[in-house]
Scaffold this motif. Structure first.
Motif, mmCIF file in Angstrom:
data_model
loop_
_atom_site.group_PDB
_atom_site.id
_atom_site.type_symbol
_atom_site.label_atom_id
_atom_site.label_comp_id
_atom_site.label_asym_id
_atom_site.label_seq_id
_atom_site.Cartn_x
_atom_site.Cartn_y
_atom_site.Cartn_z
ATOM 1 N N SER A 57 0.822 -1.209 0.000
ATOM 2 C CA SER A 57 0.000 0.000 0.000
ATOM 3 C C SER A 57 0.855 1.258 0.000
ATOM 4 O O SER A 57 0.542 2.234 -0.687
ATOM 5 N N THR A 61 0.629 3.566 -3.263
ATOM 6 C CA THR A 61 0.056 4.901 -3.070
ATOM 7 C C THR A 61 1.068 5.981 -3.443
ATOM 8 O O THR A 61 0.704 7.006 -4.033
ATOM 9 N N GLN A 89 -9.049 10.620 -2.711
ATOM 10 C CA GLN A 89 -7.837 9.900 -2.309
ATOM 11 C C GLN A 89 -8.113 8.959 -1.137
ATOM 12 O O GLN A 89 -7.603 7.833 -1.098
ATOM 13 N N ALA A 93 -7.976 4.730 -1.037
ATOM 14 C CA ALA A 93 -7.291 3.937 -0.007
ATOM 15 C C ALA A 93 -8.233 2.890 0.584
ATOM 16 O O ALA A 93 -7.845 1.726 0.770
ATOM 17 N N SER A 133 -0.930 3.483 3.210
ATOM 18 C CA SER A 133 -1.505 4.525 2.357
ATOM 19 C C SER A 133 -1.476 5.887 3.040
ATOM 20 O O SER A 133 -1.219 6.912 2.400
ATOM 21 N N THR A 137 0.357 9.303 1.906
ATOM 22 C CA THR A 137 -0.438 10.518 1.715
ATOM 23 C C THR A 137 0.126 11.681 2.518
ATOM 24 O O THR A 137 0.176 12.822 2.039
#
Length: 224
Positions: A57, A61, A89, A93, A133, A137
Protein backbone atom coordinates in the motif's frame (compact mmCIF):
# COMPACT_ATOMS: atom_id res chain seq x y z
CA UNK A 1 -19.98 14.52 -9.24
CA UNK A 2 -16.51 16.01 -8.73
CA UNK A 3 -15.58 13.21 -6.35
CA UNK A 4 -16.80 10.64 -8.87
CA UNK A 5 -14.65 12.12 -11.65
CA UNK A 6 -11.51 12.20 -9.53
CA UNK A 7 -12.18 8.80 -7.97
CA UNK A 8 -12.53 7.19 -11.39
CA UNK A 9 -9.26 8.75 -12.50
CA UNK A 10 -7.41 7.59 -9.37
CA UNK A 11 -8.78 4.05 -9.56
CA UNK A 12 -7.85 3.76 -13.22
CA UNK A 13 -4.29 4.82 -12.45
CA UNK A 14 -4.14 2.46 -9.48
CA UNK A 15 -5.45 -0.69 -11.12
CA UNK A 16 -3.70 -0.09 -14.43
CA UNK A 17 -0.43 0.06 -12.54
CA UNK A 18 1.70 -3.05 -13.03
CA UNK A 19 3.52 -2.36 -9.76
CA UNK A 20 0.36 -2.83 -7.71
CA UNK A 21 -1.09 -5.84 -9.50
CA UNK A 22 2.23 -7.65 -9.84
CA UNK A 23 3.09 -7.05 -6.19
CA UNK A 24 -0.37 -8.11 -5.04
CA UNK A 25 -0.28 -11.42 -6.85
CA UNK A 26 3.31 -11.99 -5.74
CA UNK A 27 2.12 -11.64 -2.14
CA UNK A 28 -0.77 -14.02 -2.81
CA UNK A 29 1.61 -16.56 -4.36
CA UNK A 30 3.91 -16.21 -1.36
CA UNK A 31 0.97 -16.77 0.97
CA UNK A 32 0.06 -19.94 -0.89
CA UNK A 33 3.55 -21.44 -0.86
CA UNK A 34 5.21 -19.99 2.25
CA UNK A 35 4.11 -22.74 4.60
CA UNK A 36 5.50 -25.49 2.39
CA UNK A 37 8.64 -23.77 1.13
CA UNK A 38 9.77 -22.08 4.34
CA UNK A 39 8.21 -24.50 6.80
CA UNK A 40 6.73 -21.71 8.91
CA UNK A 41 3.55 -21.62 10.97
CA UNK A 42 0.36 -19.91 9.87
CA UNK A 43 0.92 -17.13 12.42
CA UNK A 44 4.40 -16.36 11.11
CA UNK A 45 3.10 -16.42 7.57
CA UNK A 46 0.33 -14.04 8.57
CA UNK A 47 2.88 -11.72 10.20
CA UNK A 48 4.77 -11.57 6.92
CA UNK A 49 1.53 -10.85 5.08
CA UNK A 50 0.83 -7.91 7.42
CA UNK A 51 4.22 -6.46 6.57
CA UNK A 52 3.70 -7.19 2.87
CA UNK A 53 0.37 -5.39 2.59
CA UNK A 54 1.80 -2.41 4.47
CA UNK A 55 4.65 -2.11 1.97
CA UNK A 56 2.34 -2.84 -0.96
CA UNK A 57 0.00 0.00 0.00
CA UNK A 58 2.84 2.38 0.82
CA UNK A 59 4.63 1.91 -2.50
CA UNK A 60 1.47 1.73 -4.61
CA UNK A 61 0.06 4.90 -3.07
CA UNK A 62 3.37 6.70 -3.54
CA UNK A 63 3.32 5.62 -7.17
CA UNK A 64 -0.28 6.83 -7.47
CA UNK A 65 0.70 10.32 -6.32
CA UNK A 66 3.66 10.31 -8.68
CA UNK A 67 1.36 9.52 -11.61
CA UNK A 68 -1.16 12.05 -10.33
CA UNK A 69 1.48 14.79 -10.36
CA UNK A 70 2.20 14.00 -14.01
CA UNK A 71 -1.22 13.19 -15.48
CA UNK A 72 -3.95 14.93 -13.50
CA UNK A 73 -2.81 18.55 -13.61
CA UNK A 74 -5.46 19.69 -16.08
CA UNK A 75 -8.18 17.47 -14.61
CA UNK A 76 -7.68 19.03 -11.18
CA UNK A 77 -7.74 22.50 -12.66
CA UNK A 78 -11.03 21.64 -14.32
CA UNK A 79 -12.59 20.12 -11.19
CA UNK A 80 -11.10 22.82 -8.95
CA UNK A 81 -12.15 21.29 -5.62
CA UNK A 82 -9.54 20.54 -2.98
CA UNK A 83 -11.87 18.63 -0.65
CA UNK A 84 -13.26 16.52 -3.49
CA UNK A 85 -9.67 15.57 -4.26
CA UNK A 86 -8.97 14.71 -0.61
CA UNK A 87 -12.12 12.60 -0.31
CA UNK A 88 -11.31 10.80 -3.56
CA UNK A 89 -7.84 9.90 -2.31
CA UNK A 90 -9.27 8.57 0.94
CA UNK A 91 -11.89 6.50 -0.90
CA UNK A 92 -9.17 5.05 -3.12
CA UNK A 93 -7.29 3.94 -0.01
CA UNK A 94 -10.44 2.33 1.43
CA UNK A 95 -11.34 0.53 -1.79
CA UNK A 96 -7.89 -0.71 -2.75
CA UNK A 97 -6.91 -1.85 0.74
CA UNK A 98 -10.20 -3.68 1.19
CA UNK A 99 -9.65 -5.37 -2.17
CA UNK A 100 -6.06 -6.31 -1.28
CA UNK A 101 -6.88 -7.54 2.22
CA UNK A 102 -9.73 -9.79 1.09
CA UNK A 103 -7.75 -11.34 -1.76
CA UNK A 104 -4.60 -11.88 0.31
CA UNK A 105 -6.48 -13.43 3.22
CA UNK A 106 -8.66 -15.74 1.14
CA UNK A 107 -6.07 -16.94 -1.36
CA UNK A 108 -3.33 -17.37 1.23
CA UNK A 109 -5.39 -20.25 2.65
CA UNK A 110 -5.82 -18.63 6.06
CA UNK A 111 -9.61 -18.61 5.69
CA UNK A 112 -11.16 -20.49 8.59
CA UNK A 113 -14.56 -21.77 9.65
CA UNK A 114 -14.37 -19.31 12.53
CA UNK A 115 -16.13 -16.23 11.12
CA UNK A 116 -14.75 -13.94 13.84
CA UNK A 117 -11.18 -14.97 13.04
CA UNK A 118 -11.76 -14.38 9.34
CA UNK A 119 -13.26 -10.92 9.85
CA UNK A 120 -10.52 -9.82 12.25
CA UNK A 121 -7.85 -11.32 10.00
CA UNK A 122 -9.10 -9.35 7.00
CA UNK A 123 -9.56 -6.19 9.07
CA UNK A 124 -6.01 -6.40 10.45
CA UNK A 125 -4.63 -6.70 6.91
CA UNK A 126 -6.84 -3.81 5.83
CA UNK A 127 -5.61 -1.67 8.75
CA UNK A 128 -1.96 -2.30 7.87
CA UNK A 129 -2.71 -1.36 4.28
CA UNK A 130 -4.45 1.83 5.37
CA UNK A 131 -1.43 2.67 7.50
CA UNK A 132 0.84 2.41 4.47
CA UNK A 133 -1.50 4.53 2.36
CA UNK A 134 -1.79 7.15 5.08
CA UNK A 135 1.98 7.51 5.44
CA UNK A 136 2.32 7.89 1.67
CA UNK A 137 -0.44 10.52 1.71
CA UNK A 138 1.12 12.46 4.58
CA UNK A 139 4.36 12.79 2.63
CA UNK A 140 2.98 13.07 -0.90
CA UNK A 141 4.73 16.43 -1.09
CA UNK A 142 7.75 14.52 -2.45
CA UNK A 143 5.94 14.36 -5.80
CA UNK A 144 4.73 17.95 -5.83
CA UNK A 145 6.90 20.52 -4.06
CA UNK A 146 9.44 19.24 -1.53
CA UNK A 147 10.95 15.98 -2.75
CA UNK A 148 13.67 15.65 -0.10
CA UNK A 149 11.32 16.37 2.80
CA UNK A 150 8.79 13.85 1.57
CA UNK A 151 11.34 11.10 1.02
CA UNK A 152 12.96 11.58 4.42
CA UNK A 153 9.55 11.67 6.08
CA UNK A 154 8.51 8.37 4.51
CA UNK A 155 11.77 6.70 5.53
CA UNK A 156 11.48 7.93 9.12
CA UNK A 157 7.86 6.82 9.48
CA UNK A 158 8.54 3.42 7.95
CA UNK A 159 11.46 2.94 10.32
CA UNK A 160 9.28 3.91 13.29
CA UNK A 161 6.50 1.62 12.07
CA UNK A 162 8.87 -1.36 12.10
CA UNK A 163 10.78 -0.48 15.26
CA UNK A 164 8.21 1.07 17.61
CA UNK A 165 7.66 -2.06 19.70
CA UNK A 166 11.10 -3.56 19.13
CA UNK A 167 13.47 -0.86 20.43
CA UNK A 168 13.21 -0.38 24.19
CA UNK A 169 14.10 3.29 23.88
CA UNK A 170 10.86 3.92 21.98
CA UNK A 171 8.58 2.10 24.42
CA UNK A 172 7.70 5.32 26.25
CA UNK A 173 6.46 7.00 23.07
CA UNK A 174 5.02 3.90 21.42
CA UNK A 175 1.49 5.30 21.54
CA UNK A 176 2.36 8.03 19.02
CA UNK A 177 4.20 5.71 16.62
CA UNK A 178 2.70 3.78 13.69
CA UNK A 179 1.50 0.53 15.34
CA UNK A 180 2.70 -1.94 12.71
CA UNK A 181 5.40 -3.50 14.89
CA UNK A 182 2.93 -3.57 17.78
CA UNK A 183 0.61 -5.72 15.68
CA UNK A 184 3.43 -8.11 14.83
CA UNK A 185 4.58 -8.36 18.44
CA UNK A 186 1.00 -8.86 19.67
CA UNK A 187 0.51 -11.68 17.19
CA UNK A 188 3.72 -13.40 18.29
CA UNK A 189 2.99 -13.03 22.00
CA UNK A 190 -0.72 -13.87 21.96
CA UNK A 191 -0.47 -16.50 19.19
CA UNK A 192 -3.96 -15.65 18.00
CA UNK A 193 -5.25 -13.54 15.13
CA UNK A 194 -8.39 -12.63 17.09
CA UNK A 195 -6.22 -10.92 19.72
CA UNK A 196 -5.19 -8.41 17.06
CA UNK A 197 -8.52 -6.58 17.07
CA UNK A 198 -7.60 -3.76 19.53
CA UNK A 199 -4.28 -3.11 17.77
CA UNK A 200 -5.91 -3.31 14.34
CA UNK A 201 -8.47 -0.71 15.43
CA UNK A 202 -5.61 1.44 16.72
CA UNK A 203 -3.82 1.14 13.37
CA UNK A 204 -6.98 2.11 11.49
CA UNK A 205 -7.60 5.13 13.73
CA UNK A 206 -3.95 6.12 13.39
CA UNK A 207 -4.28 6.08 9.61
CA UNK A 208 -7.45 8.20 9.80
CA UNK A 209 -5.55 10.76 11.89
CA UNK A 210 -2.72 10.85 9.34
CA UNK A 211 -5.21 11.38 6.52
CA UNK A 212 -6.84 14.24 8.44
CA UNK A 213 -3.51 15.84 9.31
CA UNK A 214 -2.35 15.65 5.70
CA UNK A 215 -5.62 17.08 4.37
CA UNK A 216 -5.52 20.17 6.59
CA UNK A 217 -1.76 20.58 6.19
CA UNK A 218 -1.90 20.60 2.40
CA UNK A 219 -4.98 22.81 2.46
CA UNK A 220 -3.02 25.37 4.47
CA UNK A 221 -0.02 25.02 2.16
CA UNK A 222 -2.26 25.53 -0.86
CA UNK A 223 -3.75 28.68 0.64
CA UNK A 224 -0.28 30.05 1.28
Amino acid sequence: MKVKILLRSYLQMFFQNFLYLTSLFTIIAFGLMAGHLLNISELKKYSLLLISIFLLSLLSTMNLYYNDSKRNIYLKQKVNSYWADVLSQFLVALITNTFSAVLIFIFSLILNQDLLLDVIGIFALFSCGMLGSAIATLFKTQWYHHSSLGQVGVLVFVYLAFSGSVIDLLNHVEFILPPLSKMIMTLQLEASITKLLPTAIQAFLYSIILFLVSSFFYKKSKNN
